[in-house]
Every structure is written in structure tokens, then in C-alpha cells.
Design an enzyme around this catalytic site. Sequence first.
Site, PDB file in Angstrom:
ATOM      1  N   CYS A   1     -27.991 -24.146  17.520  1.00 18.29           N
ATOM      2  CA  CYS A   1     -29.001 -23.187  17.975  1.00 18.29           C
ATOM      3  C   CYS A   1     -30.414 -23.724  17.735  1.00 18.29           C
ATOM      4  CB  CYS A   1     -28.821 -21.877  17.220  1.00 18.29           C
ATOM      5  SG  CYS A   1     -30.089 -20.660  17.580  1.00 18.29           S
TER       6      CYS A   1
ATOM      7  N   HIS B   1     -13.294 -12.774  31.486  1.00 16.96           N
ATOM      8  CA  HIS B   1     -13.099 -13.818  30.471  1.00 16.96           C
ATOM      9  C   HIS B   1     -14.382 -14.595  30.197  1.00 16.96           C
ATOM     10  CE1 HIS B   1      -8.466 -13.866  31.265  1.00 16.96           C
ATOM     11  NE2 HIS B   1      -8.861 -12.833  30.559  1.00 16.96           N
TER      12      HIS B   1
ATOM     13  N   PRO C   1       0.834 -18.088  46.747  1.00 20.26           N
ATOM     14  CA  PRO C   1       2.075 -18.704  47.257  1.00 20.26           C
ATOM     15  C   PRO C   1       3.296 -18.323  46.415  1.00 20.26           C
ATOM     16  CG  PRO C   1       0.394 -20.389  46.728  1.00 20.26           C
ATOM     17  CD  PRO C   1      -0.133 -19.079  46.242  1.00 20.26           C
TER      18      PRO C   1
ATOM     19  N   ASN D   1     -11.961 -16.106  36.084  1.00 15.54           N
ATOM     20  CA  ASN D   1     -12.443 -17.484  36.101  1.00 15.54           C
ATOM     21  C   ASN D   1     -13.784 -17.604  35.377  1.00 15.54           C
ATOM     22  OD1 ASN D   1     -10.217 -17.887  37.639  1.00 15.54           O
ATOM     23  ND2 ASN D   1     -11.288 -18.001  39.595  1.00 15.54           N
TER      24      ASN D   1
ATOM     25  N   GLY E   1      -4.792 -15.341  43.768  1.00 13.03           N
ATOM     26  CA  GLY E   1      -4.718 -16.560  42.963  1.00 13.03           C
ATOM     27  C   GLY E   1      -4.611 -16.319  41.475  1.00 13.03           C
TER      28      GLY E   1
HETATM   29  P1  OAD Z   1      -2.836 -19.043  36.316  1.00 12.63           P
HETATM   30  O1  OAD Z   1      -2.944 -20.527  36.239  1.00 12.63           O
HETATM   31  O2  OAD Z   1      -2.009 -18.339  35.318  1.00 12.63           O
HETATM   32  O3  OAD Z   1      -2.249 -18.651  37.742  1.00 12.63           O
HETATM   33  C1  OAD Z   1      -2.764 -19.228  38.907  1.00 12.63           C
HETATM   34  C2  OAD Z   1      -2.080 -18.544  40.065  1.00 12.63           C
HETATM   35  O4  OAD Z   1      -2.665 -19.031  41.271  1.00 12.63           O
HETATM   36  C3  OAD Z   1      -0.582 -18.822  40.151  1.00 12.63           C
HETATM   37  O5  OAD Z   1       0.104 -17.598  40.332  1.00 12.63           O
HETATM   38  C4  OAD Z   1      -0.456 -19.739  41.380  1.00 12.63           C
HETATM   39  O6  OAD Z   1       0.753 -19.472  42.090  1.00 12.63           O
HETATM   40  C5  OAD Z   1      -1.631 -19.305  42.195  1.00 12.63           C
HETATM   41  N1  OAD Z   1      -2.178 -20.347  43.096  1.00 12.63           N
HETATM   42  C6  OAD Z   1      -2.145 -21.698  42.964  1.00 12.63           C
HETATM   43  N2  OAD Z   1      -2.821 -22.292  43.974  1.00 12.63           N
HETATM   44  C7  OAD Z   1      -3.300 -21.282  44.756  1.00 12.63           C
HETATM   45  C8  OAD Z   1      -4.093 -21.252  45.948  1.00 12.63           C
HETATM   46  N3  OAD Z   1      -4.538 -22.362  46.524  1.00 12.63           N
HETATM   47  N4  OAD Z   1      -4.382 -20.027  46.471  1.00 12.63           N
HETATM   48  C9  OAD Z   1      -3.942 -18.883  45.892  1.00 12.63           C
HETATM   49  N5  OAD Z   1      -3.186 -18.863  44.767  1.00 12.63           N
HETATM   50  C10 OAD Z   1      -2.880 -20.052  44.216  1.00 12.63           C
HETATM   51  O7  OAD Z   1      -4.324 -18.496  36.370  1.00 12.63           O
HETATM   52  P2  OAD Z   1      -4.884 -17.060  36.010  1.00 12.63           P
HETATM   53  O8  OAD Z   1      -3.958 -15.999  36.484  1.00 12.63           O
HETATM   54  O9  OAD Z   1      -6.288 -17.024  36.454  1.00 12.63           O
HETATM   55  O10 OAD Z   1      -7.678 -17.094  30.243  1.00 12.63           O
HETATM   56  O11 OAD Z   1      -4.840 -17.137  34.442  1.00 12.63           O
HETATM   57  C11 OAD Z   1      -5.363 -16.104  33.712  1.00 12.63           C
HETATM   58  C12 OAD Z   1      -5.934 -16.578  32.422  1.00 12.63           C
HETATM   59  O12 OAD Z   1      -4.992 -17.366  31.699  1.00 12.63           O
HETATM   60  C13 OAD Z   1      -7.127 -17.487  32.525  1.00 12.63           C
HETATM   61  O13 OAD Z   1      -8.323 -16.807  32.803  1.00 12.63           O
HETATM   62  C14 OAD Z   1      -7.157 -18.077  31.146  1.00 12.63           C
HETATM   63  C15 OAD Z   1      -5.703 -18.304  30.863  1.00 12.63           C
HETATM   64  O14 OAD Z   1      -5.300 -18.033  29.581  1.00 12.63           O
HETATM   65  C16 OAD Z   1      -8.547 -17.467  29.293  1.00 12.63           C
HETATM   66  O15 OAD Z   1      -8.945 -18.607  29.185  1.00 12.63           O
HETATM   67  C17 OAD Z   1      -8.964 -16.346  28.382  1.00 12.63           C
END
Ligand code: OAD
Length: 257
Positions: free
Chosen positions: A158, A129, A226, A112, A199
Amino acid sequence: MPQDHRRAITEIAAALRTDPSVLFITGAGVSADSGLPTYRGVGGLYDDADTDEGIPIEEALSGGMLHARPDIVWRHIHRIEAATRAARPNRAHDVIARFQQRLTRAIVLTQNVDGLHRAAGATDVLPIHGDLHDLSCTACSWSTRVDDFEHLEDVPRCPACGALVRPDVVLFGELLPPGVVGRLERELDVGFDLVFSVGTSSGFPYIQAPVWLTRRRGGRAVEVNPDVTPVSAACTWRLKTGAAGAFEALEAAYLDA
Ligand code: OAD
């Protein structure tokens, strides 16, 4: 709470009381409980096929676009910051920060860019990230950290040399920050007794690897999500629920013993 969740929470709390070394891996789902959109899934940022400019978000937020059309990248970065600005850490961020204080060795590896772990008081955070609030010049060594973008121009320049300023986040097509990657590799060499995957859709190899490695070496893994992800089957315990509620229950069980 379902019976199997209650049992899992009791067992994880017991494991935490042995002062294990812990890696908390977090993703957008942790901040979902603070009202921020996730990237994928319902209401996800990348689910609208194209951006206002009619191009996929992976292009609009790419390293190449930063040089070709910095205004497009910055427009999206400003939007993400605007959503982040209103957000406050939730109980998952708070409890993770408190566990970091209680445990001898506990590290947060987060995808995040919202800075909410740090805002909650987490001390050892590896922002793989980057962090939206860290800005640097694309030409000289100028850099700064801001609380928010309120006083930032649409496409900031800048103050030292006039070149384009960028947020220190990993845009699509860019490499991960070498310092963070190096630190993560060193910590993985030492190893962890317990890994939490919270998450995140666990789409990236460097996010999955700590779970595989820890399990292979006899450590345990917890998933809080979930949904099912590529690491679900490898986890010792799965809490198929939201992060804030899960961590609140976990801390209560930990303190209850
Ligand atoms: P994602 O949006 O890919 O995944 C979010 C996850 O959180 C999913 O598996 C949901 O099921 C889960 N989720 C949703 N609500 C939730 C809650 N209340 N509690 C727990 N889990 C919950 O997000 P990331 O895995 O963080 O990269 O995505 C990774 C990266 O993809 C990001 O950092 C970004 C993007 O490309 C960059 O910007 C470089």
C-alpha cells in the site's frame, strides 16, 4: 445450426422484443470465446491437480493463504491477469451490452473477474466474485482501479501505509461482497421475466437460484452452454453451443423481425 436451435432463437428473439426485464448470468464460458481458460472442463484452470507449489489451487488461491503466503496468492493472480490482459470482449459480451441498452431493465450478474463485460460497454454489472482490476489495502482504506498489472510489483504494498495490497476478488473460503449480494437480492425481489444462464457450470446456489426463482414465478430461462448443468432441465430453451455464436445469431434474429 440445428433446426431446434433455430426455432429456439426465433422464440427468444420474439421474447426480447417485448422488452422483458432480463438478468444475464455469466461465467467463464462467456470469456472462453475471448481465449481465456475456463475453471472446469477441458483446459480448465483447476484441472491440473496441483499448482507449482504442490498444493491444490483451492488452497493456493484462498483467503487464508493471502495472509500466510501472499506471494503464492499473488503469483497465481498475476498469471490470471496476464491471460486476461491479452483478451478482448467477444460477440457475446458485445451483444449482451447492446441488449442492455435496448431493454428498459437488464442486469448482468457475472462470476468473471476479467472485466470484459464492462470493457464491452455493459453498464449495470454485478461482479459477484469481484474484479481483478480493483485493488485495495488489507489494513487501511486505500483502494484503486488499474487497467492492468504491468506496473504492479510481485507482491504489492500500500502506498499509504505499506501493508499488503489485495485484488478485490473472492478468494476460496471468503464471503461474497455484501454490497453486490444485497443488490442482487433486491433485484430478485422485483423479479425478472427472462433469465439467461451463459457459459457457467452453475455450481453455486446463488447462481442457480435466479433461474429457479424466475421459473417458479412464471418467467422463462435460456441456457447457453455446450454442456449440461444443474439448471439445464429448468430452462425453457437450451442453446447447446458457444456463447459468441449464440448471441450473434440471437441479435440477428432480433434485428431481423
Ligand atoms: P466453469 O469453468 O465452472 O464453467 C464454465 C462453463 O462454460 C462450463 O459449463 C462449460 O461447459 C461452459 N463453456 C465452455 N466453453 C463455452 C463457450 N464457448 N460458450 C458457452 N459456454 C461454454 O466456470 P464458472 O461457472 O464461471 O470462482 O465458474 C464459477 C466459479 O468457479 C468462478 O467464478 C471461480 C471458480 O471457483 C472464484 O474464483 C470465486
